[in-house]
Design a protein around this motif. Structure first.
Motif, PDB file in Angstrom:
ATOM      1  N   GLU A 220      -8.046  -0.131 -11.706  1.00  0.00           N
ATOM      2  CA  GLU A 220      -7.884   1.168 -12.368  1.00  0.00           C
ATOM      3  C   GLU A 220      -9.168   1.546 -13.082  1.00  0.00           C
ATOM      4  O   GLU A 220      -9.598   0.854 -14.001  1.00  0.00           O
TER       5      GLU A 220
ATOM      6  N   TYR B 124       3.180   3.430  -6.074  1.00  0.00           N
ATOM      7  CA  TYR B 124       1.789   3.101  -6.349  1.00  0.00           C
ATOM      8  C   TYR B 124       1.702   1.741  -7.035  1.00  0.00           C
ATOM      9  O   TYR B 124       2.495   1.422  -7.908  1.00  0.00           O
ATOM     10  N   GLN B 125       0.740   0.929  -6.594  1.00  0.00           N
ATOM     11  CA  GLN B 125       0.488  -0.365  -7.232  1.00  0.00           C
ATOM     12  C   GLN B 125      -1.008  -0.578  -7.350  1.00  0.00           C
ATOM     13  O   GLN B 125      -1.768  -0.123  -6.500  1.00  0.00           O
ATOM     14  N   THR B 126      -1.424  -1.294  -8.390  1.00  0.00           N
ATOM     15  CA  THR B 126      -2.834  -1.661  -8.497  1.00  0.00           C
ATOM     16  C   THR B 126      -2.966  -3.180  -8.500  1.00  0.00           C
ATOM     17  O   THR B 126      -2.152  -3.880  -9.097  1.00  0.00           O
TER      18      THR B 126
ATOM     19  N   GLN C 279      -5.279  -4.864  -9.841  1.00  0.00           N
ATOM     20  CA  GLN C 279      -5.997  -5.281 -11.038  1.00  0.00           C
ATOM     21  C   GLN C 279      -7.241  -6.089 -10.671  1.00  0.00           C
ATOM     22  O   GLN C 279      -7.557  -7.086 -11.306  1.00  0.00           O
TER      23      GLN C 279
ATOM     24  N   PRO D  40      -8.176  -9.467  -5.040  1.00  0.00           N
ATOM     25  CA  PRO D  40      -7.832  -9.272  -3.622  1.00  0.00           C
ATOM     26  C   PRO D  40      -6.550  -9.990  -3.189  1.00  0.00           C
ATOM     27  O   PRO D  40      -5.847  -9.509  -2.298  1.00  0.00           O
TER      28      PRO D  40
ATOM     29  N   ILE E 209      -3.854 -10.348  -4.891  1.00  0.00           N
ATOM     30  CA  ILE E 209      -2.746  -9.466  -5.286  1.00  0.00           C
ATOM     31  C   ILE E 209      -2.702  -8.268  -4.344  1.00  0.00           C
ATOM     32  O   ILE E 209      -1.619  -7.811  -3.960  1.00  0.00           O
TER      33      ILE E 209
ATOM     34  N   ILE F 251       0.538  -6.907  -2.438  1.00  0.00           N
ATOM     35  CA  ILE F 251       1.002  -5.515  -2.506  1.00  0.00           C
ATOM     36  C   ILE F 251       1.170  -4.978  -1.089  1.00  0.00           C
ATOM     37  O   ILE F 251       2.158  -4.312  -0.780  1.00  0.00           O
TER      38      ILE F 251
ATOM     39  N   THR G 227     -12.179  -0.469  -0.529  1.00  0.00           N
ATOM     40  CA  THR G 227     -12.275  -1.319   0.667  1.00  0.00           C
ATOM     41  C   THR G 227     -11.256  -2.463   0.764  1.00  0.00           C
ATOM     42  O   THR G 227     -10.513  -2.523   1.745  1.00  0.00           O
ATOM     43  N   PRO G 228     -11.192  -3.398  -0.227  1.00  0.00           N
ATOM     44  CA  PRO G 228     -10.307  -4.552  -0.007  1.00  0.00           C
ATOM     45  C   PRO G 228      -8.829  -4.173   0.152  1.00  0.00           C
ATOM     46  O   PRO G 228      -8.110  -4.791   0.944  1.00  0.00           O
TER      47      PRO G 228
END
Lengths: 297, 322
Positions: B37, B67-69, B71, B74, B76, B80, B97-98
């Protein structure tokens, strides 16, 4: 949680189970707090990705990645044993150096494997479901690794390794070589972590230098979580426990990810994961306390 | 085997029920995965949401926007991706990118739209920009580095040395540095680099090079974007201007910035999502580069540094901060 998400979580949990095995070897068996894993995990991915893109057989690339991870461990052991640097600092030095080396290996910070052959592709091309193939192969490899560790630790040599962590003076007095055990233990531990990095990169089609961040935290959480829930002095139970711990940790993350309905927002993820893991750690203790209380009355 | 059959049957029934529900209510599911974020990426997501609303896809009505972040992690991002693919949305959107790679690796069938990815070719998201061959297409935010170069020369007429702080761990930043070096070589200008692996390293890295350079270039880098205030602070102490690749940097005190408004990048991403929701094939949706570079100038910052901005530049500017 959907079946797909569950199987995917299981797969990541198993891959990080290898990291947990590595951390178990250093923290628990050797009593050597080793943070090298934050560097050896992305190094495994970097070496595997670079080798595969260069046209090397994916299995050979995975072996190279494992060896690269072992080299990281050997460097940490060298700094600690030979140079006399405090083990924690020695591992931090290797960890930060590995970041630069990983960028050197790949020539850039992120290397993609989408469309490249991996250890999974021969089975995928047979027409099996991609996720089932990944889960199956990862499960077999983790199983083999676990059996290997259990056999090793149960052997005479393993006894020396375990004794080094418990009472190194006694080992030295018995004519054992503590330095050698440390070199071997760290190389083995980081070899597993590099192996995990290679599997992670191939399963998810990319290697990224930032993927090492927090590897040690996840590994430690898995070891402690697993051993709290399945505590035993038996080696095979401990080894299974750390792998189970890793899967539970990933399940906690997965539940945290699907907690949107409780008014949580996406950035709360880390907090929720931490709370879930804390609960998992506290429950067995509460149970034990309750048992003691009920015995008293 | 019986159990397996039961599960399969259950899944089929659930799928049928779900698709039946879909045809009745016509609710579209869009799942967005974002790597970390920070203002630019958050603006992209907001632009996407608003852009979809303008096209008649409103969250809570006929659109389910999840929506998910990750944090910044990679591993995580991969989880997701698995979670999202399991929920079988109509479109998956990967911001940066990732996250886009994790989504692309997790499904070969659900359409994946990437956005805010600098180099989709080297990220192997697509092999062919005009006719994407798989289930992945999207929008690249390749920064107009050559134009930034001209802007810096216009601002500092006898420009010899440019300073850059960037994170060598970010694929996006490295692509830009390579472009910058190419431009610099052609014009015989020296680039002084300093690397910062974390946002807390930016200040120190900037201090090391600030006294040796005539202008500080803030490229589009997640680490720099997070610590832009620190970078500007150091540049102000050294009395050199900051020129940025993201217009949001001007509000933090950069003298000039030429770049996309990331909100607009999000709005342009909505076109892709709409096309997929309307049933267009991915192979018919070519990858494009984000449009609309705005020039933002900060007159107050320029004055404080004693720089007089050329009239031509001020006339061109789309936004002046006084």
């Amino acid at each position: 949680m959907s079946l797909f998400a569950f199987l995917g979580t299981l797969e990541i949990g198993l891959i990080y189970g290898l990291v947990a095995l590595g951390v178990y070897l250093t923290f628990r068996i050797l009593d050597f707090p080793d943070l090298t894993v934050d560097g050896s995990f992305p190094m495994g991915g970097a070496v595997a990705a670079t080798a595969i893109v260069a046209g090397i057989n994916p299995w050979l690339a995975t072996i190279l990645a494992t060896l690269a991870g072992s080299c990281c461990g050997l460097i940490t052991a060298f700094l600690a044993v030979r140079c006399g640097i405090l083990h924690l600092l020695a591992s931090i030095l290797t960890m930060i150096a590995a970041f630069s080396i990983n960028i050197r290996i790949m020539g850039r910070p992120n290397m993609a494997l989408l469309g490249e052959p991996t250890i999974f592709t021969p089975f995928e091309s047979l027409g099996f479901n991609q996720l089932h193939v990944h889960l199956g192969i990862v499960f077999l490899l983790v199983l083999l690794s676990a059996v290997f560790i259990i056999r090793l630790l149960s052997s005479d040599f393993g006894l020396g390794l375990r004794a080094t962590g418990v009472n190194d003076r006694m080992v030295a007095a018995q004519g054992g070589n503590i330095g050698f055990y440390t070199y071997f233990g760290l190389a083995l531990s980081n070899g597993f972590v590099g192996f995990a990095g290679a599997l992670f990169a191939q399963s998810n089609s990319f290697a990224d230098v930032t993927s090492g961040v927090g590897t040690i935290v996840v590994g430690l959480a898995a070891v402690i979580l697993g051993q709290t829930l399945l505590s035993s002095s038996k080696i095979w139970v401990s080894v299974v426990a750390v792998i189970v711990g890793s899967i539970l940790y990933r399940l906690a993350v997965a539940f945290a990810l699907s907690s949107g309905m409780f008014g949580m927002q996406a950035s709360d993820l880390n907090l929720i994961t931490a709370v879930l893991v804390a609960i998992a750690l506290v429950i067995p203790k509460m149970k034990a306390k309750l048992r003691v209380k009920s015995l008293r009355f | 085997m019986k159990g397996l059959k039961g599960i399969t049957l259950f899944c089929v029934v659930m799928l049928l029920l779900m698709s039946a529900a879909n045809t009745f209510a016509q609710t579209y599911k869009v799942a967005v995965s974002q790597i970390v974020e920070h203002p630019a990426l958050d603006a992209t997501r907001q632009g996407l949401l608003d852009g979809l609303k303008a096209k008649g896809f409103e969250d809570g009505k006929n659109l389910e926007f999840t929506y998910q972040t990750a944090q910044g992690n990679p591993a995580i991002a991969v989880q997701i991706a698995k979670q999202f693919v399991g929920e079988k949305p109509d479109v998956l959107v990967g911001i940066a990118t990732p996250t886009a790679q994790a989504l692309a690796a997790s499904t070969r069938t659900i359409p994946v739209i990437f956005t805010a990815v600098t180099d989709p070719l080297s990220a192997k998201l697509v092999k062919n920009l005009t006719h994407p061959e798989g289930n992945v297409t999207g929008l690249s935010d390749l920064s107009p580095v050559a134009q930034h170069f001209d802007l810096m020369q216009e601002l500092v007429p006898d420009l010899k040395v440019i300073g850059v702080v960037y994170n060598p761990g970010e694929a996006n930043a490295v692509s830009q540095i390579e472009l910058l070096k190419k431009s610099a070589k052609a014009k015989n200008i020296q680039i002084v680099e300093a690397t910062a692996l974390k946002s807390s390293d930016v200040q120190g890295a900037a201090r090391i090079i600030a006294s040796k350079v005539q202008v500080m270039y803030a490229l589009v880098d997640n680490t720099i974007a997070t610590a832009i205030d620190a970078l500007v602070g150091v540049a102000n102490q050294a009395k050199i201007p900051v020129v940025g690749g993201s217009t949001s940097f001007v509000a933090s005190g950069a003298v000039a910035a030429l770049g996309f408004d990331y909100y607009q990048v999000g709005v342009q991403t909505a076109d892709y999502v709409e096309a997929v929701l309307q049933g267009k094939k991915i192979s018919e949706i070519p990858v494009s580069f984000a449009k609309g570079s705005d020039l933002f100038l900060n007159l107050k910052a320029a004055e404080a540094l004693g720089i007089s901005l050329p009239d031509a530049m001020v006339k061109r500017a789309t936004n002046l901060k006084k």
